[in-house]
Scaffold this motif. Sequence first.
Motif, PDB file in Angstrom:
ATOM      1  N   GLU A 109       0.706  -1.058  -0.073  1.00  0.00           N
ATOM      2  CA  GLU A 109      -0.089   0.038  -0.052  1.00  0.00           C
ATOM      3  C   GLU A 109       0.947   1.304   0.118  1.00  0.00           C
ATOM      4  O   GLU A 109       0.678   2.358  -0.656  1.00  0.00           O
ATOM      5  N   LEU A 110       1.857   1.317   0.936  1.00  0.00           N
ATOM      6  CA  LEU A 110       2.590   2.291   1.009  1.00  0.00           C
ATOM      7  C   LEU A 110       3.631   2.666  -0.468  1.00  0.00           C
ATOM      8  O   LEU A 110       3.771   3.758  -0.928  1.00  0.00           O
ATOM      9  N   LEU A 111       4.064   1.401  -0.865  1.00  0.00           N
ATOM     10  CA  LEU A 111       5.054   1.805  -2.191  1.00  0.00           C
ATOM     11  C   LEU A 111       4.197   2.052  -3.642  1.00  0.00           C
ATOM     12  O   LEU A 111       4.637   2.734  -4.366  1.00  0.00           O
ATOM     13  N   GLU A 112       2.741   1.315  -3.609  1.00  0.00           N
ATOM     14  CA  GLU A 112       1.936   1.631  -4.596  1.00  0.00           C
ATOM     15  C   GLU A 112       1.726   3.052  -4.687  1.00  0.00           C
ATOM     16  O   GLU A 112       1.617   3.898  -5.699  1.00  0.00           O
ATOM     17  N   GLU A 113       1.661   3.893  -3.500  1.00  0.00           N
ATOM     18  CA  GLU A 113       1.366   5.218  -3.423  1.00  0.00           C
ATOM     19  C   GLU A 113       2.530   6.091  -3.928  1.00  0.00           C
ATOM     20  O   GLU A 113       2.269   6.972  -4.569  1.00  0.00           O
ATOM     21  N   ALA A 114       3.605   5.563  -3.440  1.00  0.00           N
ATOM     22  CA  ALA A 114       4.940   6.140  -3.572  1.00  0.00           C
ATOM     23  C   ALA A 114       5.204   6.020  -5.212  1.00  0.00           C
ATOM     24  O   ALA A 114       6.139   6.824  -5.630  1.00  0.00           O
ATOM     25  N   GLU A 115       4.960   5.046  -5.746  1.00  0.00           N
ATOM     26  CA  GLU A 115       5.443   4.689  -7.172  1.00  0.00           C
ATOM     27  C   GLU A 115       4.527   5.454  -8.320  1.00  0.00           C
ATOM     28  O   GLU A 115       4.626   5.101  -9.357  1.00  0.00           O
ATOM     29  N   ARG A 116       3.600   6.194  -7.757  1.00  0.00           N
ATOM     30  CA  ARG A 116       2.689   6.840  -8.729  1.00  0.00           C
ATOM     31  C   ARG A 116       3.412   7.825  -9.616  1.00  0.00           C
ATOM     32  O   ARG A 116       4.286   8.604  -9.256  1.00  0.00           O
ATOM     33  N   THR A 117       3.218   7.899 -11.029  1.00  0.00           N
ATOM     34  CA  THR A 117       3.692   8.895 -11.911  1.00  0.00           C
ATOM     35  C   THR A 117       3.477  10.323 -11.550  1.00  0.00           C
ATOM     36  O   THR A 117       4.557  11.022 -11.986  1.00  0.00           O
ATOM     37  N   GLU A 118       2.626  10.810 -10.859  1.00  0.00           N
ATOM     38  CA  GLU A 118       2.393  12.095 -10.799  1.00  0.00           C
ATOM     39  C   GLU A 118       3.428  12.525  -9.531  1.00  0.00           C
ATOM     40  O   GLU A 118       3.433  11.576  -8.618  1.00  0.00           O
TER      41      GLU A 118
END
Length: 527
Positions: A109-118
């Motif tokens: 959950e933390l990494l998916e949010e951190a790897e966002r393109t924006e």
Amino acid sequence: MMPLTRTQLFCPARLLIGDHNWLWPAIVIGTTGILITVLLNYRRLALNRLAIVLRVAGWLLITACLVNPLWSSARPRPGANVFAVIVDNSRSQTITDLDGRSRADRFNELLEEAERTESGSWLQRIDEHFDLRRYTLSDYLQVTTRLDSQEYGGQSSRLHSGLIQLAERFQDQPLAGILLLTDGNATDNGAASDAWSGLAPVYPVLANSALLPPDLAVHKVSASQSAFDDAPVTVQVQLQLNGVSQGSVCTSIMDADGNVLESQTQAVDDDSPVRFKVRPTTAGTVFYRVHTELQDDTGSTVSEATEINNTHLLVVDRGSQLRRVLYVSGRPNWEFKFLRRAIDTDPQMELIGLIRIAHKEAKFEFRGRSGERSNSLFRGFEESEQEIAEEYDEPVLVRLGTRDDEELISGFPGEALDLFQYDALILDDIEADFFTADQQQLVRDFVSRRGGGLLMLGGQESFRRGEYDRTPIGEILPVDLYIAATTAQSGVRLDLTREGWLQPWVRLRSDEEAEKRRLQAMPAFLT
């Protein structure tokens, strides 16, 4: 979670003194000016407070100008320093806490949010100011392009060695910091203090929950075996419990096919190791599997944080080579017959016999049948072997159970290469003069250097009567040949010293009390 704050990434701003040479003069001038201002206007202090405050502020400003103050803040140049983000993707992250979420779920959950393109995520902000490097760490440190959608299947968490490896990799480069996402369970030993001297600051992010479920694990398994290949193997299992206060633990040992050989149940507050005794049915490498599970008061299985650590594979090497025993006898007797019969069904034992059927004879004309001049004991030899048959001054030896026709062809071995191929040596009713001085020293080396076993049986030409006193063989015998032996006529029973109880070949029962009962139940010896 421990969020990464901005103050952890950049050094805070601070006020610096530009000219240290004017520091003390400025202090003296400022202090003197303030004192003069206060003393001259002391009487008018109540009327002109504002004027006095302004004059004091003026002196402070003059003092500050003399030291040349500087306002400094350190910020990294974009891309100049390296910042590493490491994700621990070992199997321990799959443990599910009591809230129903695993540590892997929290990290994803933390990494998916951190790897966002924006832009705007904490990982993107790090990438704007640093040379961002992404890694995964379990069994080894590995470079990756993205940190989300990790597969947490590593067999270990080598955190210490992975961080040191990263420090060595960037030894000549500016490594600003390391962000480590882990549960903190390292499976390798902690490194020495000097190994961390060149390591950049490490910022750990832990995913552990306060709601930890119960867990039972096989902590350590060890196997001990005696010198006998067919003796039972003692398996000792040490368990580790976390968050368990009631119930019981059922531990089982299984063979390679999954068949349960033995099971034991003990209370959770009993921290004593579990011991099994198993007897392998085959030689060579044998596999066993130890499994444990947590049970409640009714005997039902209790769910745990993980069941991966409930099973342990044990490998036991039973050896695949035959134990070869050389039996040397001074005369034909019944002992060799019964020894061969006793080990006839043992696939791991091989008995080779060297039996003397006649002593040395003086050379004389021996006539048996009409026209026969050779020793009758060699009757049946061919014409080409008459030279051997007429050696009257040599003992007559018979070889039994040899591997080929060349083994022991010259009698008792005279070289270490020939004698050291055997695992044990049995001397039965044979005198010391049967061996040469070199052969006696070779027997001593066979025991002391090679580690072979030596057994001497009693008889008319053994021990003291065999004149082994003051010989290399007599020195290694566990008896005193200087004292004449006394013989009891009846009612003799075996009694062992403490050193005797430590010998594996006398331990036929599980404990000492059972051994004593076995010895008492044995019939008494006649002599």
